[in-house]
Write an enzyme that holds these catalytic residues in place. Structure first.
Site, short mmCIF file in Angstrom:
data_model
loop_
_atom_site.label_atom_id
_atom_site.label_comp_id
_atom_site.label_asym_id
_atom_site.label_seq_id
_atom_site.Cartn_x
_atom_site.Cartn_y
_atom_site.Cartn_z
CG HIS A 105 -2.05 -1.00 1.12
ND1 HIS A 105 -2.62 -1.42 -0.06
CD2 HIS A 105 -2.70 -1.69 2.10
CE1 HIS A 105 -3.57 -2.31 0.18
NE2 HIS A 105 -3.64 -2.50 1.48
CG HIS A 179 -7.68 -0.33 2.74
ND1 HIS A 179 -8.23 -1.09 3.75
CD2 HIS A 179 -6.75 -1.14 2.15
CE1 HIS A 179 -7.66 -2.28 3.78
NE2 HIS A 179 -6.76 -2.34 2.81
CD GLU A 313 -8.38 -3.29 -0.28
OE1 GLU A 313 -7.24 -2.96 -0.65
OE2 GLU A 313 -8.61 -4.26 0.49
#
Length: 352
Positions: A105, A179, A313
């Site tokens: 991420h 997220h 996501e």
């Protein structure tokens, strides 16, 4: 419609503000200028009771110390990059590892952990926020100066639209998503095991032991990954399928949309009567059922436990830069990265 702001905390001597977008239908969305974090989404159930349907914290320091990316924008690249490196035009770029040997991420200083310049706006049909962040060349190991803008827009149809754009001065890679962890029961009254998910998908990406796609696309029909006609999330949590077990008894998988273009994901919970429709132009949705949320902390007064939220996501395929068969996430200087995902809330249900 209106926009409210208040001081939520401080980060590196900068003010962290929480903005609340309010429409005329009783829905509101609260978010921070830190990480573009969505802290609350307040929507009515079938009886009209307005409750929060995302996981978040009441105190800013909890986001720094405890948060598994609750509500944030993640980037430059969402998901895991194997061995924290990739090759582009013959040059190997080494990224910051932040999950064993993997880069997750966006790394230690991803988009989820920076202050974004924020501009509120209001027009005839909506209220919203424009977020801006300049990621300098070399940040977390990525090439190119990347200028990213994100727009959150709430209208009176209880629809939140997130628009992502990015430009670079050097060839680089970009794959952005939000997220948020959803729980349609309202105020975390129940876990998400009784949530029903439905989408048009016939394949999912196989994960290796490191949770990174192996590159193999598996036929999902007649498996716990078949959501074409609607499926309770608990069917994957209780499944003995090796991929469900590997994920920690649930899902943490990219589900590939069957058709190109715009696709819709439907999530509902019968007891509350709430339904969320997620419409996106992305290649897949990574389904994560909060398999590792359990810990000695609370989320808005509720003890953290596994499966308390589900992430949807929408994004390009994870580790695509290292998988030549996956759609490219490379961004060139003469291009604009552009992605749109819409979240619309109703108070009705879909059948299994």
């Amino acid at each position: 419609m209106k926009i409210i702001d208040n001081l939520f905390g401080h980060y590196n001597d900068e003010s962290v503000l929480e903005y609340t977008l309010v429409n005329d239908a009783g829905m509101s969305v609260s978010c921070l200028n830190y990480g573009c974090i969505i802290t609350k989404i307040m929507v009515p159930d079938r009886s009209g009771k307005i409750e929060n349907v995302v996981l978040g914290f009441e105190n800013f320091n909890d986001y720094l110390d405890l948060s598994p990316y609750f509500g944030s924008v993640v980037g430059r690249v969402a998901g895991r990059i194997s061995n924290s490196q990739f090759e582009l035009d013959g040059h190997v770029y080494q990224l910051t590892p932040n999950e064993d040997r993997s880069h997750l991420h966006g790394g230690k200083k991803g988009f989820n952990s920076v202050i974004w310049k924020t501009e509120p706006f209001q027009d005839e049909n909506a209220v919203g926020l424009k977020f801006f962040y300049h990621s300098p060349n070399g940040e977390e190991g990525y090439p190119g100066n990347l200028d990213t803008s994100i727009i959150y827009r709430l209208n009176n149809q209880n629809e939140l639209t997130i628009t992502y754009e990015a430009r670079t001065d050097q060839k680089t890679i970009v794959n952005l998503t939000n997220h948020s962890y959803f729980n349609l029961s309202g105020n975390l009254k129940r876990d998400v095991s009784q949530h029903i998910l439905q989408l048009d998908s016939e394949r999912f990406l196989e994960l290796g032991l490191d949770k990174i796609p192996t590159g193999k696309m598996i036929d999902s029909r007649n498996t716990p990954f078949d959501f074409k006609h609607g499926r309770l999330l608990k069917s994957g949590m209780n499944s003995s399928h090796p991929q469900n077990v590997l994920a920690g008894n649930g899902y943490d998988h990219p589900l590939l949309f069957t058709k190109k273009g715009e696709n819709t994901v439907a999530l509902s919970e019968k007891e509350s009567g709430r339904t969320l429709l997620v419409t996106t132009d992305q290649h897949c949705v990574v389904l994560y059922t909060g398999n590792h949320l359990e810990g000695p902390y609370s989320i808005s007064g509720v003890r953290a436990r596994n499966h308390l939220g589900v992430c949807l996501e929408t994004q390009g395929l994870p580790d695509a830069i290292n998988k030549p068969d996956f759609p490219s996430i490379v961004l060139n200087p003469d291009e604009v990265y552009h992605a749109v995902t819409k979240y619309r809330f109703f108070s009705n249900t879909i059948g299994v």
